[in-house]
Write an enzyme that holds these catalytic residues in place. Structure first.
Site, PDB file in Angstrom:
ATOM      1  N   ASP A 142      24.031 -19.841 -61.062  1.00 22.23           N
ATOM      2  CA  ASP A 142      23.646 -19.457 -59.703  1.00 22.23           C
ATOM      3  C   ASP A 142      23.332 -17.961 -59.661  1.00 22.23           C
ATOM      4  OD1 ASP A 142      23.507 -19.417 -56.854  1.00 22.23           O
ATOM      5  OD2 ASP A 142      25.650 -18.949 -56.727  1.00 22.23           O
ATOM      6  N   ASP A 161      23.262 -15.703 -56.281  1.00 26.95           N
ATOM      7  CA  ASP A 161      24.019 -14.926 -55.291  1.00 26.95           C
ATOM      8  C   ASP A 161      25.524 -15.039 -55.509  1.00 26.95           C
ATOM      9  OD1 ASP A 161      21.641 -14.112 -54.092  1.00 26.95           O
ATOM     10  OD2 ASP A 161      21.561 -15.896 -52.830  1.00 26.95           O
ATOM     11  N   ASP A 217      29.393 -20.052 -57.239  1.00 31.49           N
ATOM     12  CA  ASP A 217      30.529 -19.592 -56.431  1.00 31.49           C
ATOM     13  C   ASP A 217      30.810 -20.534 -55.260  1.00 31.49           C
ATOM     14  OD1 ASP A 217      28.009 -18.541 -55.394  1.00 31.49           O
ATOM     15  OD2 ASP A 217      29.244 -17.552 -53.871  1.00 31.49           O
TER      16      ASP A 217
HETATM   17 MG   LIG Z   1      26.013 -18.245 -54.864  1.00 31.78          MG
END
Ligand SMILES: [Mg+2]
Length: 145
Positions: free
Chosen positions: A6, A8, A112
């Site tokens: 990922d 961000d 996340d």
């Molecule tokens: Mg993320």
């Protein structure tokens, strides 16, 4: 082994920039919808060096898998530019921008968030970046390598 990473808050520090923007420019309700927001994100500690190691590791087929900020059309372009800014042109061919990460076939997804963008239906193993088991890139690398 196909590995997705990922962007961000895994490769780039999205949350810190949001917090700073809310302090410095409180009149802007959605800083993530402004121009240059995504391109100017700072890398997360050890993210760049870890990605370079994974790219060079035989047997690992590495891709960046990020959901767009659909209300900010510039996010698509800026994510692509960020990858070239911090890696190289070749790695931009490994950038997948997709709102449903669960559609992608693969072995590992480092993210996340564990749900919301299809993470909950991803067929492989989800490495939950930022949780107590994987608080940083060092712990992630220890698990994968
Ligand atoms: Mg993320």
């Amino acid at each position: 082994m196909i590995v997705y990473v990922d962007m961000d808050d895994v490769l780039c520090d999205y949350s810190t920039k949001i917090e700073l923007a809310k302090i410095n420019s409180p009149e802007i309700e959605f800083p993530q919808s402004t121009a240059n927001f995504f391109r100017q994100l700072n890398p997360i500690i050890d993210a760049i060096s870890s990605i370079e190691i994974l790219r060079a590791t035989r047997g690992i087929d590495l891709y960046i898998l990020t959901a767009p900020s659909t209300k900010n059309p510039l996010s698509y372009t800026e994510k692509r530019l960020w990858v070239e800014d911090h890696f190289d042109y070749e790695f931009t061919k490994r950038l997948i921008i997709c709102s449903n990460k669960g559609l992608l076939k693969g072995d590992i997804l480092i993210d996340d968030h564990i749900s919301g963008r299809g993470q909950e239906i991803f067929e492989g193993k989800l490495i939950h970046f930022g949780n107590c088991e994987f608080p940083n890139w060092k712990s992630v690398m220890k698990k994968i390598l």
